[in-house]
Design a protein around this motif. Structure first.
Motif, PDB file in Angstrom:
ATOM      1  N   ASP A   1       0.851  -1.187   0.000  1.00  0.00           N
ATOM      2  CA  ASP A   1       0.000   0.000   0.000  1.00  0.00           C
ATOM      3  C   ASP A   1       0.892   1.243   0.000  1.00  0.00           C
ATOM      4  OD1 ASP A   1      -1.876   1.959   0.306  1.00  0.00           O
ATOM      5  OD2 ASP A   1      -2.600   1.299   2.273  1.00  0.00           O
ATOM      6  N   ASN A   2       0.804   2.010  -1.065  1.00  0.00           N
ATOM      7  CA  ASN A   2       1.660   3.191  -1.221  1.00  0.00           C
ATOM      8  C   ASN A   2       0.959   4.476  -0.797  1.00  0.00           C
ATOM      9  OD1 ASN A   2       4.200   4.206  -1.999  1.00  0.00           O
ATOM     10  ND2 ASN A   2       3.447   4.826  -4.016  1.00  0.00           N
ATOM     11  N   SER A   3      -0.083   4.340   0.021  1.00  0.00           N
ATOM     12  CA  SER A   3      -0.893   5.511   0.372  1.00  0.00           C
ATOM     13  C   SER A   3      -0.122   6.532   1.207  1.00  0.00           C
ATOM     14  CB  SER A   3      -2.160   5.077   1.118  1.00  0.00           C
ATOM     15  OG  SER A   3      -1.834   4.344   2.281  1.00  0.00           O
ATOM     16  N   ASN A   4       0.885   6.116   1.967  1.00  0.00           N
ATOM     17  CA  ASN A   4       1.661   7.083   2.750  1.00  0.00           C
ATOM     18  C   ASN A   4       2.340   8.102   1.839  1.00  0.00           C
ATOM     19  OD1 ASN A   4       1.009   5.949   5.211  1.00  0.00           O
ATOM     20  ND2 ASN A   4       2.851   4.671   5.329  1.00  0.00           N
ATOM     21  N   PHE A   5       2.920   7.615   0.747  1.00  0.00           N
ATOM     22  CA  PHE A   5       3.561   8.521  -0.202  1.00  0.00           C
ATOM     23  C   PHE A   5       2.521   9.407  -0.890  1.00  0.00           C
ATOM     24  CE2 PHE A   5       5.126   9.119  -4.667  1.00  0.00           C
ATOM     25  CZ  PHE A   5       6.096  10.072  -4.373  1.00  0.00           C
ATOM     26  N   GLU A   6       1.420   8.814  -1.316  1.00  0.00           N
ATOM     27  CA  GLU A   6       0.394   9.604  -1.991  1.00  0.00           C
ATOM     28  C   GLU A   6      -0.203  10.646  -1.050  1.00  0.00           C
ATOM     29  OE1 GLU A   6      -2.468   7.109  -3.881  1.00  0.00           O
ATOM     30  OE2 GLU A   6      -1.054   6.435  -5.437  1.00  0.00           O
ATOM     31  N   ASN A   7      -0.393  10.286   0.212  1.00  0.00           N
ATOM     32  CA  ASN A   7      -0.927  11.254   1.182  1.00  0.00           C
ATOM     33  C   ASN A   7       0.067  12.394   1.415  1.00  0.00           C
ATOM     34  OD1 ASN A   7      -3.331   9.867   1.554  1.00  0.00           O
ATOM     35  ND2 ASN A   7      -2.533   8.632   3.251  1.00  0.00           N
ATOM     36  N   ALA A   8       1.360  12.078   1.423  1.00  0.00           N
ATOM     37  CA  ALA A   8       2.369  13.135   1.578  1.00  0.00           C
ATOM     38  C   ALA A   8       2.313  14.109   0.405  1.00  0.00           C
ATOM     39  CB  ALA A   8       3.761  12.510   1.683  1.00  0.00           C
ATOM     40  N   LEU A   9       2.088  13.591  -0.789  1.00  0.00           N
ATOM     41  CA  LEU A   9       1.939  14.466  -1.958  1.00  0.00           C
ATOM     42  C   LEU A   9       0.671  15.319  -1.837  1.00  0.00           C
ATOM     43  CD1 LEU A   9       2.930  12.036  -4.870  1.00  0.00           C
ATOM     44  CD2 LEU A   9       4.273  13.949  -3.995  1.00  0.00           C
ATOM     45  N   LYS A  10      -0.407  14.703  -1.411  1.00  0.00           N
ATOM     46  CA  LYS A  10      -1.672  15.434  -1.282  1.00  0.00           C
ATOM     47  C   LYS A  10      -1.565  16.551  -0.249  1.00  0.00           C
ATOM     48  CE  LYS A  10      -4.545  11.495  -2.671  1.00  0.00           C
ATOM     49  NZ  LYS A  10      -5.527  10.462  -2.232  1.00  0.00           N
ATOM     50  N   GLN A  11      -0.815  16.307   0.817  1.00  0.00           N
ATOM     51  CA  GLN A  11      -0.617  17.347   1.830  1.00  0.00           C
ATOM     52  C   GLN A  11       0.122  18.556   1.278  1.00  0.00           C
ATOM     53  OE1 GLN A  11       1.290  15.481   5.180  1.00  0.00           O
ATOM     54  NE2 GLN A  11      -0.497  14.209   5.691  1.00  0.00           N
ATOM     55  N   LYS A  12       0.905  18.340   0.249  1.00  0.00           N
ATOM     56  CA  LYS A  12       1.623  19.451  -0.379  1.00  0.00           C
ATOM     57  C   LYS A  12       0.776  20.126  -1.461  1.00  0.00           C
ATOM     58  CE  LYS A  12       6.009  16.993   0.286  1.00  0.00           C
ATOM     59  NZ  LYS A  12       6.492  17.795   1.429  1.00  0.00           N
TER      60      LYS A  12
ATOM     61  N   VAL B   1      13.488  10.402  -1.932  1.00  0.00           N
ATOM     62  CA  VAL B   1      14.239  11.262  -2.854  1.00  0.00           C
ATOM     63  C   VAL B   1      13.303  12.239  -3.551  1.00  0.00           C
ATOM     64  CG1 VAL B   1      15.609  11.286  -4.980  1.00  0.00           C
ATOM     65  CG2 VAL B   1      16.090   9.585  -3.209  1.00  0.00           C
ATOM     66  N   LEU B   2      12.159  11.748  -4.012  1.00  0.00           N
ATOM     67  CA  LEU B   2      11.208  12.600  -4.726  1.00  0.00           C
ATOM     68  C   LEU B   2      10.626  13.672  -3.808  1.00  0.00           C
ATOM     69  CD1 LEU B   2       9.351   9.855  -6.819  1.00  0.00           C
ATOM     70  CD2 LEU B   2      11.011  11.533  -7.661  1.00  0.00           C
ATOM     71  N   LEU B   3      10.281  13.302  -2.600  1.00  0.00           N
ATOM     72  CA  LEU B   3       9.705  14.282  -1.668  1.00  0.00           C
ATOM     73  C   LEU B   3      10.713  15.366  -1.302  1.00  0.00           C
ATOM     74  CD1 LEU B   3       7.670  11.901   0.684  1.00  0.00           C
ATOM     75  CD2 LEU B   3       6.764  13.508  -1.015  1.00  0.00           C
ATOM     76  N   LYS B   4      11.987  14.983  -1.123  1.00  0.00           N
ATOM     77  CA  LYS B   4      13.024  15.977  -0.825  1.00  0.00           C
ATOM     78  C   LYS B   4      13.230  16.920  -1.995  1.00  0.00           C
ATOM     79  CE  LYS B   4      15.663  13.198   2.512  1.00  0.00           C
ATOM     80  NZ  LYS B   4      16.941  12.474   2.775  1.00  0.00           N
TER      81      LYS B   4
END
Length: 492
Positions: free
Chosen positions: A196-207, A403-406
């Motif tokens: 489940d990759n929702s943690n990464f997707e949620n981090a993107l949505k928060q931005k 890496v992508l989030l940074k």
């Protein structure tokens, strides 16, 4: 034949350098527009130098220039003709021993040894052979030169004319296109990897990102996927074979003549190429790996290329040659480091013009260089079968997410005006050991951050080909119709 001409052809072993000249010229002509002239000339110079050096070394053994030249001719012929002959054998005798390197390489070695012994013992002066070869290659080079003179590069025909309208009153934020190569869609991760990759997707949505639900790439190989996206159209006339030189030429021309890049440049944007592709006036800074760039359309049929491609793993695991280990296994890691550094430099670069930055990272595509914590994976694990390791793939995916989030945070923190960020993948995962529905190969990541956070117009199942059509319509008041979202399977 004129006596003086006959004597000239008889006394000079010109065929030693005429062979590599013909081979390079023929390869250049057949791949016109795909191979740069400068690199082609350097390739011809390299092989002519190799031919002369080999002839000189062999002369020390034979003390006869004709015998030395003939053995050099044989060695170069094996180098240049191995690929087509091997392909013929594989097509005619599939699965048999005669197509295996374990049979072919000893056979070629035996052929060279036999020829060298024959030449050493022979009393023949080989003048007639020298005349024949010199004449043959002069004729063939003349014919290929004529063919080159009347040839024209094939151009990509998208069957579409884009009548863009200028938009002086439009807001023109900096634009960052970040391609994460081989980043799978959430459904593929759930169904095939139980992740489940929702943690990464949620981090993107928060931005502020919007993530397209059930996004799809249009092609399952990189160059075709990116070429179609940046040309706003499906690629016409391709045979759907990844290694087909005409298909490569079409995708190459589509990238070179990208209407997306041309439009932004006409609107005052500065284009920054931090990708694995070459664009007009901006070649890639990366080391070529899997892509057919520069000289590869010519050299991929050679014996040395085939050995490195098909047996490179054995050079790494068996011979353990340090240079080959490093080059084969870490090329993509070095490329990623170069691309990230170049992108960071561009982020902080002050520019009076708006930026359109294309960053293409070979991640989370294999090889899996790091685990989720950023710890390097040992080189000995980065072997051919490692890309089937589901745990290693997911671990590298988590590393890629960080890496992508940074990188996104760095873009957002430095840009005073809100930028546009596209985070897209070119295709899903192809390398899975178990049988699976090929449709999963097209499931990808498609996330966008717009300054006004207005994502009306994005829809479930949207494919890459419509992404810039949507953006140009919304941000720059164009009137481009949306295309039918289709997936086109490319064979390897």
């Amino acid at each position: 034949m004129n006596t003086s001409l006959k004597q000239f052809l008889e006394r000079n072993v010109l065929f030693v350098i005429l062979l590599p000249i013909l081979w390079v010229l023929h390869g250049y002509t057949n791949n016109l527009g795909l191979v740069p002239k400068k690199d082609t000339l350097l390739l011809a110079l390299f092989y002519c130098s190799v031919a002369l050096i080999l002839t000189g070394i062999l002369w020390l053994f034979y003390r006869n220039i004709f015998k030395a030249a003939l053995l050099t001719f044989l060695l170069l012929s094996l180098q240049f003709l191995f690929g087509p002959v091997h392909d013929f054998l594989k097509g005619s005798f599939p699965g048999t021993i005669i197509v295996k390197y374990s049979f072919l390489l000893p056979l070629l070695l035996l052929l060279v040894i036999t020829a060298s012994i024959y030449l050493k013992r022979s009393k023949n002066n080989f003048h007639r052979m020298t005349i024949y070869l010199n004449t043959l290659f002069f004729v063939l080079i003349t014919l290929d030169s004529f063919s080159l003179a009347i040839s024209r590069p094939k151009e990509q025909n998208t069957n579409a004319v884009f009548n863009f309208t200028p938009c002086d009153s439009c807001q023109k934020p900096d634009i960052y296109l970040i391609v994460a190569d081989g980043y799978p869609g959430n459904r593929q991760l759930r169904d095939l990897f139980d992740f489940d990759n929702s943690n990464f997707e949620n981090a993107l949505k928060q931005k502020g990102f919007f993530i397209v639900d059930s996004s799809m790439s249009n092609y399952n190989f990189t160059q075709y996927s990116i070429a179609s996206m940046l040309s706003l159209n499906y690629l016409k006339g391709i045979k759907h074979i990844n290694s087909n030189k005409d298909d490569i030429q079409i995708s190459h021309n589509a990238l070179k003549n990208s209407p997306v890049i041309s439009y932004f440049q006409n609107e005052g944007y500065t284009f920054f190429n931090h990708s694995i592709f070459d664009f007009k006036g901006q070649p890639s800074i990366t080391i070529p790996t899997f892509l057919t760039r520069k000289l590869e359309p010519i050299t991929r049929q050679t014996l040395t290329y085939r050995i490195m491609k098909d047996l490179g793993y054995h050079f790494v695991t068996t011979l353990k040659i340090p240079f080959l280990v490093k080059r084969q296994l870490t090329a993509d890691k070095v490329n990623n480091q170069k691309i990230i550094a170049a992108t960071q430099k561009t982020i902080h670069q002050k520019n009076n013009k708006q930026k359109f930055v294309y960053t293409h990272l070979m991640m989370p595509h294999h090889p899996f260089f790091y685990d989720s914590t950023g710890k390097e994976v040992p080189l000995e694990l980065l072997k051919d079968e490692f890309f089937f390791d589901k745990g290693a793939r997911i671990s590298y995916l988590k590393y890629t997410n960080n890496v992508l989030l940074k990188l996104i945070d760095e873009i957002l923190s430095y840009n005073k005006e809100k930028p546009v960020i596209f985070l897209i993948s070119d295709h899903g995962i192809r390398e899975i050991r178990d049988k699976f529905d090929p449709h999963y190969q097209f499931m990808n990541l498609n996330a966008v951050l717009l300054p006004d956070r207005d994502y009306d117009g994005l829809y479930k199942g949207m494919s890459n080909i419509n992404f810039f059509r949507f953006f140009l319509n919304k941000q720059f008041r164009q009137n481009l119709p949306m295309l039918k979202d289709s997936t086109i399977f490319i064979t390897d």
